[in-house]
Design an enzyme around this catalytic site. Structure first.
Site, PDB file in Angstrom:
ATOM      1  CE  LYS A  11      -4.026  -2.110   2.222  1.00 20.46           C
ATOM      2  NZ  LYS A  11      -4.997  -2.015   3.352  1.00 20.46           N
ATOM      3  CE1 TYR A  51      -9.185  -2.676  -0.045  1.00 17.52           C
ATOM      4  CE2 TYR A  51      -8.258  -0.901  -1.374  1.00 17.52           C
ATOM      5  CZ  TYR A  51      -8.087  -1.963  -0.515  1.00 17.52           C
ATOM      6  OH  TYR A  51      -6.819  -2.333  -0.106  1.00 17.52           O
ATOM      7  CG  PHE A  59     -13.272   0.953   6.882  1.00 16.37           C
ATOM      8  CD1 PHE A  59     -12.779   0.502   5.657  1.00 16.37           C
ATOM      9  CD2 PHE A  59     -14.051   0.083   7.635  1.00 16.37           C
ATOM     10  CE1 PHE A  59     -13.059  -0.769   5.185  1.00 16.37           C
ATOM     11  CE2 PHE A  59     -14.344  -1.200   7.170  1.00 16.37           C
ATOM     12  CZ  PHE A  59     -13.843  -1.626   5.941  1.00 16.37           C
ATOM     13  NE  ARG A  87      -6.390 -12.135   4.698  1.00 12.43           N
ATOM     14  CZ  ARG A  87      -7.064 -10.976   4.642  1.00 12.43           C
ATOM     15  NH1 ARG A  87      -7.052 -10.261   3.520  1.00 12.43           N
ATOM     16  NH2 ARG A  87      -7.711 -10.521   5.673  1.00 12.43           N
ATOM     17  CB  THR A  93      -7.738  -5.599   9.487  1.00  9.54           C
ATOM     18  OG1 THR A  93      -8.282  -6.692   8.746  1.00  9.54           O
ATOM     19  CG2 THR A  93      -7.959  -4.310   8.723  1.00  9.54           C
ATOM     20  NE  ARG A 104      -2.684  -5.812   6.805  1.00 11.95           N
ATOM     21  CZ  ARG A 104      -3.874  -6.212   6.392  1.00 11.95           C
ATOM     22  NH1 ARG A 104      -4.549  -7.131   7.089  1.00 11.95           N
ATOM     23  NH2 ARG A 104      -4.400  -5.717   5.299  1.00 11.95           N
ATOM     24  CG  ASN A 114      -3.729  -2.434   6.801  1.00 12.16           C
ATOM     25  OD1 ASN A 114      -3.505  -1.996   5.674  1.00 12.16           O
ATOM     26  ND2 ASN A 114      -4.867  -3.029   7.134  1.00 12.16           N
ATOM     27  CG  HIS A 117      -5.193  -5.930  -0.769  1.00  4.98           C
ATOM     28  ND1 HIS A 117      -6.466  -5.902  -0.247  1.00  4.98           N
ATOM     29  CD2 HIS A 117      -5.224  -6.818  -1.800  1.00  4.98           C
ATOM     30  CE1 HIS A 117      -7.229  -6.727  -0.949  1.00  4.98           C
ATOM     31  NE2 HIS A 117      -6.505  -7.283  -1.893  1.00  4.98           N
ATOM     32  CD  GLU A 128      -8.164  -8.604  -4.388  1.00  4.30           C
ATOM     33  OE1 GLU A 128      -9.043  -8.404  -3.527  1.00  4.30           O
ATOM     34  OE2 GLU A 128      -7.094  -9.196  -4.132  1.00  4.30           O
TER      35      GLU A 128
HETATM   36  P1  IDP Z   1      -8.038  -6.775   5.139  1.00  8.57           P
HETATM   37  O1  IDP Z   1      -7.164  -5.809   4.373  1.00  8.57           O
HETATM   38  O2  IDP Z   1      -7.351  -7.278   6.371  1.00  8.57           O
HETATM   39  O3  IDP Z   1      -8.614  -7.868   4.289  1.00  8.57           O
HETATM   40  P2  IDP Z   1     -10.663  -5.531   5.044  1.00  8.57           P
HETATM   41  O4  IDP Z   1     -11.724  -5.741   6.075  1.00  8.57           O
HETATM   42  O5  IDP Z   1     -10.851  -6.199   3.715  1.00  8.57           O
HETATM   43  O6  IDP Z   1      -9.274  -5.925   5.712  1.00  8.57           O
HETATM   44  O7  IDP Z   1     -10.533  -3.959   4.828  1.00  8.57           O
HETATM   45  C1  IDP Z   1      -9.836  -3.431   3.713  1.00  8.57           C
HETATM   46  C2  IDP Z   1      -8.952  -2.311   4.200  1.00  8.57           C
HETATM   47  O8  IDP Z   1      -9.774  -1.259   4.726  1.00  8.57           O
HETATM   48  C3  IDP Z   1      -8.019  -2.663   5.366  1.00  8.57           C
HETATM   49  O9  IDP Z   1      -6.828  -3.309   4.965  1.00  8.57           O
HETATM   50  C4  IDP Z   1      -7.742  -1.295   5.949  1.00  8.57           C
HETATM   51  O10 IDP Z   1      -6.785  -0.548   5.191  1.00  8.57           O
HETATM   52  C5  IDP Z   1      -9.113  -0.633   5.811  1.00  8.57           C
HETATM   53  N1  IDP Z   1      -9.920  -0.873   7.032  1.00  8.57           N
HETATM   54  C6  IDP Z   1     -10.595  -2.000   7.390  1.00  8.57           C
HETATM   55  N2  IDP Z   1     -11.240  -1.842   8.565  1.00  8.57           N
HETATM   56  C7  IDP Z   1     -10.969  -0.578   8.965  1.00  8.57           C
HETATM   57  C8  IDP Z   1     -11.360   0.180  10.112  1.00  8.57           C
HETATM   58  O11 IDP Z   1     -12.087  -0.273  11.013  1.00  8.57           O
HETATM   59  N3  IDP Z   1     -10.875   1.458  10.186  1.00  8.57           N
HETATM   60  C9  IDP Z   1     -10.071   1.998   9.230  1.00  8.57           C
HETATM   61  N4  IDP Z   1      -9.692   1.310   8.135  1.00  8.57           N
HETATM   62  C10 IDP Z   1     -10.136   0.037   7.991  1.00  8.57           C
HETATM   63 MG    MG Z   2      -9.919  -7.657   2.626  1.00 12.14          MG
END
Ligand code: IDP
Ligand code: MG
Length: 169
Positions: A11, A51, A59, A87, A93, A104, A114, A117, A128
């Site tokens: 990212k 997304y 978010f 993963r 996350t 992360r 974080n 992705h 993707e």
């Molecule tokens: P992941 O990347 O671990 O699969 P997802 O739930 O798919 O998590 O969310 C996509 C991205 O959205 C996350 O990697 C993060 O950058 C952002 N994100 C997810 N949940 C939150 C949150 O509660 N607050 C702020 N950003 C979030």
């Molecule tokens: Mg995700």
């Protein structure tokens, strides 16, 4: 375990902090095989498409803003169980809560910034990968390909290609 492909993004925070190599090295050392690699700057429309599943969540808007703030690096990694392996290397996350030793936890800041992705399923991975890569930008090869070219006495490496070959490159 089935051989799968997964799509990983370094990212904008990872690219800006000079952590692209750190991320790629972790995946190589885990035994996954690199099939495709490129740097890109997401447009707003592109980030929204990528997304789309999160549209409407609190978010979502800040996430899109973050994802277009600087370039990303996209990589396709192939191997048995690569989606779950990736993963596990990433961690969960919210960076401070991710397991010790994960990317992360080591390099992310919070639940938005974080670092990385990773596809969450085979269907997401295919979607993707198609978003970032054309078919001729993905490569299949075997670990011994570079040796077999020499063993065949072909110093120019013109052995039978196991990958797409693009004549002009
Ligand atoms: P992941 O990347 O671990 O699969 P997802 O739930 O798919 O998590 O969310 C996509 C991205 O959205 C996350 O990697 C993060 O950058 C952002 N994100 C997810 N949940 C939150 C949150 O509660 N607050 C702020 N950003 C979030
Ligand atoms: Mg995700």
């Amino acid at each position: 375990m089935a051989v799968e492909r997964t799509c990983i993004l370094v990212k904008p925070d990872g690219v800006c902090k000079g952590l692209t190599g750190t991320v790629l090295e972790r995946f190589e050392k885990a035994g996954l095989r690199l099939s495709g690699l490129k740097m890109a700057r997401l447009s707003r429309a592109g980030a929204e498409r990528l997304y789309a599943q999160h549209k409407g969540k609190p978010f979502y808007d800040p996430l899109i803003h973050f994802m277009v703030s600087a370039p990303i690096v996209a990589a396709v990694w192939e191997g048995p169980g690569s989606i779950q392996k990736a993963r596990a290397l990433m961690g969960s996350t919210n960076s401070p809560e991710a397991p010790a030793g994960t990317l992360r936890r080591q390099h992310g800041i919070d639940n938005r910034h974080n670092l990385i992705h990773g596809s969450d399923s085979a269907a997401s991975a295919e979607r993707e990968i198609a978003f970032f890569f054309k078919p001729d930008e993905l490569f299949a090869y075997a670990s011994a390909d570079w040796q077999s070219a020499e063993l065949k006495g072909n110093e120019h490496g013109k052995s039978k290609k196991t990958s797409h070959s693009v004549p002009s490159r």
